[in-house]
Design an enzyme around this catalytic site. Structure first.
Site, PDB file in Angstrom:
ATOM      1  CB  VAL A 102      51.130  88.274  -6.672  1.00  0.00           C
ATOM      2  CG1 VAL A 102      50.919  89.769  -6.692  1.00  0.00           C
ATOM      3  CG2 VAL A 102      51.975  87.854  -5.477  1.00  0.00           C
ATOM      4  CB  SER A 108      43.439  84.245   9.150  1.00  0.00           C
ATOM      5  OG  SER A 108      43.217  85.556   9.562  1.00  0.00           O
ATOM      6  CG  LEU A 168      54.390  82.009  -0.757  1.00  0.00           C
ATOM      7  CD1 LEU A 168      53.650  83.333  -0.538  1.00  0.00           C
ATOM      8  CD2 LEU A 168      55.470  82.190  -1.820  1.00  0.00           C
ATOM      9  CD  GLU A 214      62.155  80.847 -16.648  1.00  0.00           C
ATOM     10  OE1 GLU A 214      61.150  80.255 -17.044  1.00  0.00           O
ATOM     11  OE2 GLU A 214      62.993  81.368 -17.412  1.00  0.00           O
ATOM     12  CE  LYS A 260      54.612  81.303 -18.451  1.00  0.00           C
ATOM     13  NZ  LYS A 260      55.067  81.244 -17.050  1.00  0.00           N
ATOM     14  CB  ALA A 276      52.604  83.452 -14.735  1.00  0.00           C
ATOM     15  CB  THR A 335      59.270  78.130 -10.036  1.00  0.00           C
ATOM     16  OG1 THR A 335      59.892  79.269  -9.459  1.00  0.00           O
ATOM     17  CG2 THR A 335      59.918  77.787 -11.346  1.00  0.00           C
ATOM     18  N   GLY A 336      56.416  79.309  -8.339  1.00  0.00           N
ATOM     19  CA  GLY A 336      55.786  79.178  -7.019  1.00  0.00           C
ATOM     20  C   GLY A 336      54.709  78.094  -7.017  1.00  0.00           C
ATOM     21  CB  ILE A 337      51.609  77.723  -8.959  1.00  0.00           C
ATOM     22  CG1 ILE A 337      50.976  78.943  -8.277  1.00  0.00           C
ATOM     23  CG2 ILE A 337      50.567  76.666  -9.272  1.00  0.00           C
ATOM     24  CD1 ILE A 337      50.224  79.874  -9.180  1.00  0.00           C
TER      25      ILE A 337
HETATM   26  P1  FAD Z   1      49.498  83.049   1.023  1.00  0.00           P
HETATM   27  O1  FAD Z   1      48.830  83.446  -0.216  1.00  0.00           O
HETATM   28  O2  FAD Z   1      50.265  84.103   1.767  1.00  0.00           O
HETATM   29  O3  FAD Z   1      48.373  82.461   1.985  1.00  0.00           O
HETATM   30  C1  FAD Z   1      48.572  82.330   3.373  1.00  0.00           C
HETATM   31  C2  FAD Z   1      47.275  81.854   4.009  1.00  0.00           C
HETATM   32  O4  FAD Z   1      47.542  81.582   5.370  1.00  0.00           O
HETATM   33  C3  FAD Z   1      46.132  82.871   3.984  1.00  0.00           C
HETATM   34  O5  FAD Z   1      44.928  82.213   3.681  1.00  0.00           O
HETATM   35  C4  FAD Z   1      46.073  83.392   5.414  1.00  0.00           C
HETATM   36  O6  FAD Z   1      44.774  83.793   5.792  1.00  0.00           O
HETATM   37  C5  FAD Z   1      46.516  82.140   6.160  1.00  0.00           C
HETATM   38  N1  FAD Z   1      47.030  82.437   7.485  1.00  0.00           N
HETATM   39  C6  FAD Z   1      48.157  83.101   7.828  1.00  0.00           C
HETATM   40  N2  FAD Z   1      48.259  83.186   9.170  1.00  0.00           N
HETATM   41  C7  FAD Z   1      47.175  82.530   9.685  1.00  0.00           C
HETATM   42  C8  FAD Z   1      46.698  82.261  10.992  1.00  0.00           C
HETATM   43  N3  FAD Z   1      47.345  82.682  12.086  1.00  0.00           N
HETATM   44  N4  FAD Z   1      45.545  81.583  11.134  1.00  0.00           N
HETATM   45  C9  FAD Z   1      44.852  81.136  10.063  1.00  0.00           C
HETATM   46  N5  FAD Z   1      45.273  81.349   8.790  1.00  0.00           N
HETATM   47  C10 FAD Z   1      46.415  82.044   8.606  1.00  0.00           C
HETATM   48  N6  FAD Z   1      53.948  81.846  -8.263  1.00  0.00           N
HETATM   49  C11 FAD Z   1      53.732  81.418  -9.510  1.00  0.00           C
HETATM   50  O7  FAD Z   1      53.616  80.199  -9.724  1.00  0.00           O
HETATM   51  N7  FAD Z   1      53.641  82.270 -10.547  1.00  0.00           N
HETATM   52  C12 FAD Z   1      53.800  83.600 -10.398  1.00  0.00           C
HETATM   53  O8  FAD Z   1      53.672  84.343 -11.364  1.00  0.00           O
HETATM   54  C13 FAD Z   1      54.088  84.086  -9.107  1.00  0.00           C
HETATM   55  N8  FAD Z   1      54.277  85.393  -8.895  1.00  0.00           N
HETATM   56  C14 FAD Z   1      54.573  85.828  -7.636  1.00  0.00           C
HETATM   57  C15 FAD Z   1      54.905  87.169  -7.429  1.00  0.00           C
HETATM   58  C16 FAD Z   1      55.283  87.596  -6.178  1.00  0.00           C
HETATM   59  C17 FAD Z   1      55.677  89.033  -5.958  1.00  0.00           C
HETATM   60  C18 FAD Z   1      55.291  86.695  -5.088  1.00  0.00           C
HETATM   61  C19 FAD Z   1      55.685  87.163  -3.718  1.00  0.00           C
HETATM   62  C20 FAD Z   1      54.945  85.376  -5.278  1.00  0.00           C
HETATM   63  C21 FAD Z   1      54.606  84.928  -6.548  1.00  0.00           C
HETATM   64  N9  FAD Z   1      54.318  83.597  -6.779  1.00  0.00           N
HETATM   65  C22 FAD Z   1      54.121  83.157  -8.043  1.00  0.00           C
HETATM   66  C23 FAD Z   1      54.194  82.648  -5.681  1.00  0.00           C
HETATM   67  C24 FAD Z   1      52.714  82.451  -5.365  1.00  0.00           C
HETATM   68  O9  FAD Z   1      52.100  83.703  -5.151  1.00  0.00           O
HETATM   69  C25 FAD Z   1      52.548  81.579  -4.141  1.00  0.00           C
HETATM   70  O10 FAD Z   1      53.305  80.416  -4.303  1.00  0.00           O
HETATM   71  C26 FAD Z   1      51.120  81.191  -3.952  1.00  0.00           C
HETATM   72  O11 FAD Z   1      50.276  82.305  -3.962  1.00  0.00           O
HETATM   73  C27 FAD Z   1      50.941  80.443  -2.670  1.00  0.00           C
HETATM   74  O12 FAD Z   1      50.940  81.278  -1.541  1.00  0.00           O
HETATM   75  P2  FAD Z   1      50.563  80.620  -0.175  1.00  0.00           P
HETATM   76  O13 FAD Z   1      49.211  80.027  -0.298  1.00  0.00           O
HETATM   77  O14 FAD Z   1      51.668  79.736   0.247  1.00  0.00           O
HETATM   78  O15 FAD Z   1      50.542  81.838   0.849  1.00  0.00           O
END
Ligand code: FAD
Length: 513
Positions: free
Chosen positions: A44, A36, A347, A356, A75, A47, A358-360
């Site tokens: 975020v 989207s 997520l 730590e 790191k 690391a 661990t998300g990635i």
């Molecule tokens: P998001 O980044 O939320 O992406 C969601 C995607 O889905 C977006 O592209 C959006 O456009 C799409 N989407 C949503 N709804 C729709 C829809 N209806 N139609 C089409 N597309 C849609 N991990 C680490 O390894 N190291 C760190 O230091 C770390 N720090 C963090 C700090 C915080 C505060 C948080 C909350 C997380 C952190 N993480 C960290 C975790 C890391 O940020 C995530 O694991 C990583 O960014 C993956 O996110 P994601 O792609 O699952 O979700």
């Protein structure tokens, strides 16, 4: 054979998944990513864990190719500040412990009465490299440790083998997603920018297609839910319950800033820093040219306004004109991350707070396991079940390790920190802590399933956090300590040599600019 995969979401998880699947299967399967333009990414997550290098290697990407494009840095570990007491710090390094006569250096260190406050500098090299902001590579690219830490000292026992890669990366999450998007699209991945407005299911309850606002229906065999905390496919459409970890990990919010920094003047610390605060902790992630920072806190103890004020005070005047990003975190995991023909990655699958990094790592673990358990047209349920067991164990293990950080911290100066000692902890962790009081954590006494952390990580945390009284092994009073003493001296000499000969991390990366 499956013919098509639809990945919904274009954040770090969406593009890591698409690029990895295209590297794994090439043109034998079609991959489409729909993301989207209206719903942003979490913004975020910068690391990582030392195993992440396998991801880049799998994609055939050298550090020279991707690191400058993502403002990435090295790191070597995590620096924990103020978790034990104000002014105290210690490192959790990416460095295994050395072993002398069958006992680890931390065992010998403890038996010597914990000779200094700094077990991390006495028992590991990385503490010195972080304190002095060194690069793990020489200017010619040679890695610092070579076979330094792999050679047996004293009389070795069966357990010590293999290597721990000495570093992970920090990178700009948005730049990495762009980089991986270009990588994937160049290899044939289709990219659709549109909103998914409906998830259609067939009579068995399996996903048949996702409907978009303006690009029609996207049909596929397998759907990967990378939609972030919302879990649009796995939780909303398939109704898979989300199991919260909040009872043991109460931090549920974060506020983040991206702070430009003059790295030439300030230097570039080769580690993530976690600084304990009144209701949580602040991360500091040094990238080339800016720092990512954020306060992870629990709303039960701190309001978002208070958290933002604390973060701005912590950063100082550099934060003045910057916009803060407030985030609600969903802590826990989907009961199953793979349901029918939908696999949640990132997520949407699960998250523990980023203590730590661990998300990635969870994402990498999930996509590696997805390839290893990839189904055929018969969709053997045993593959799904095995996958779900591995993913769940991995997250449950990390949860245990993180709970230890709070329970084991000596800090107990306010309600937030006092509650970390009385709140219920997982039964399995409680049993293990009892064992560690008389014998430092070892491979047989830590969480038994793969979750990315080895016994030495637990050793570093219980020694560094200081809240769990630890007794040295009685046998060490009856063993000759001379080989261990020689090893401590050797390590100190090696650390000093490295401090003198390695370039600063800033100088190392500046040469590529
Ligand atoms: P998001 O980044 O939320 O992406 C969601 C995607 O889905 C977006 O592209 C959006 O456009 C799409 N989407 C949503 N709804 C729709 C829809 N209806 N139609 C089409 N597309 C849609 N991990 C680490 O390894 N190291 C760190 O230091 C770390 N720090 C963090 C700090 C915080 C505060 C948080 C909350 C997380 C952190 N993480 C960290 C975790 C890391 O940020 C995530 O694991 C990583 O960014 C993956 O996110 P994601 O792609 O699952 O979700």
């Amino acid at each position: 054979m499956l013919e098509s995969i639809v990945v919904v979401g274009g954040g770090t998880s969406g593009w890591m998944t698409a690029s990895y699947l295209s590297a794994a299967f090439g043109e034998r399967i079609s991959v489409t990513v729909v993301e989207s333009a209206r719903v942003g990414t979490i913004g975020v997550g910068e690391a990582t864990f030392s195993t992440v290098r396998h991801f880049f290697e799998y994609l055939g990407l050298s550090e020279e190719t991707w690191m400058p494009a993502c403002n990435a840095t090295y790191k070597l570990g995590i620096r924990f500040e103020n978790w034990r007491a104000p002014g105290h710090h210690f490192y959790h390094p990416f460095e295994r412990q050395r072993v002398v006569d069958g006992f680890t250096l931390p065992d010998w260190w403890l038996a010597d009465g914990g000779a200094t406050e700094r077990f991390d500098k006495e028992c590991f090299l990385v503490g010195t490299l972080c304190d002095t902001m060194r690069s793990p590579r020489h200017m010619d690219g040679a890695l610092f440790e070579g076979d330094l830490t792999d050679r047996p000292a004293g009389r070795s026992t069966l357990a010590e083998q293999g290597t721990q890669f000495p570093y992970a990366y920090h990178f700009d999450a948005a730049l990495l997603a762009d980089f991986l998007r270009d990588y994937a699209v160049a290899r044939g991945v289709l990219h659709v920018v549109d909103d998914v407005v409906h998830v259609a299911r067939d009579e068995r309850g399996w996903i048949s297609h996702v409907a978009t606002r303006g690009s029609g229906d996207l049909a596929g065999d397998l759907f990967v839910d990378c939609t972030g905390f919302r879990g649009l496919l796995i939780n909303d459409a398939l109704d898979e319950p989300f199991e919260s970890y909040q009872d043991t990990l109460p931090n549920d919010s974060a506020v983040a800033l991206r702070v430009p920094v003059d790295m030439e003047r300030e230097g570039l610390r080769p580690c993530t820093t976690s600084t304990a605060q009144a209701a949580g902790w602040i991360w500091t992630i040094p990238l080339f040219g800016r720092v990512g920072t954020g306060y992870v806190y629990a709303r039960d103890y701190c309001t978002p306004e208070e958290a933002e004020r604390t973060l701005r005070r912590f950063v100082g005047p550099a934060a003045d004109d910057l916009e803060a990003n407030h985030i609600r975190m969903r802590i826990g995991r989907s009961r199953r991350s793979w349901v029918n023909n939908c696999v949640a990655v990132g997520l949407s699958s699960g998250f523990v707070e980023p203590l730590e990094s661990t998300g990635i790592f969870f994402i990498q673990h999930a996509i590696e396991q997805l390839v290893k358990h990839f189904p055929d047209a018969d969709w053997d349920p045993a593959l799904r079940s095995a996958y779900n067991t591995l993913v769940n164990r991995c997250m449950d293990g990390v949860r245990e390790f993180l709970v230890l950080h709070y329970y084991g911290a000596a800090r107990a100066d306010n309600e937030y920190w006092r509650d970390t000692k009385t709140r219920k902890i997982p039964d399995s962790l409680a049993e293990r802590v009892e064992q560690w009081r008389t014998k430092l954590p070892h491979p047989e006494s830590v969480y038994p399933h793969y979750h990315g952390f080895e016994a030495y990580s637990y050793v570093c945390m219980v020694l560094g956090l200081g809240g769990i009284p630890l007794k040295p092994s009685p046998a060490l009073r009856m063993l000759d300590p001379s080989a261990a003493q020689r090893e401590f001296r050797l390590l100190a000499t090696q650390a000093e040599d490295l401090r003198r000969t390695l370039p600063s991390q800033y100088a190392y990366f500046a040469q590529f600019r």
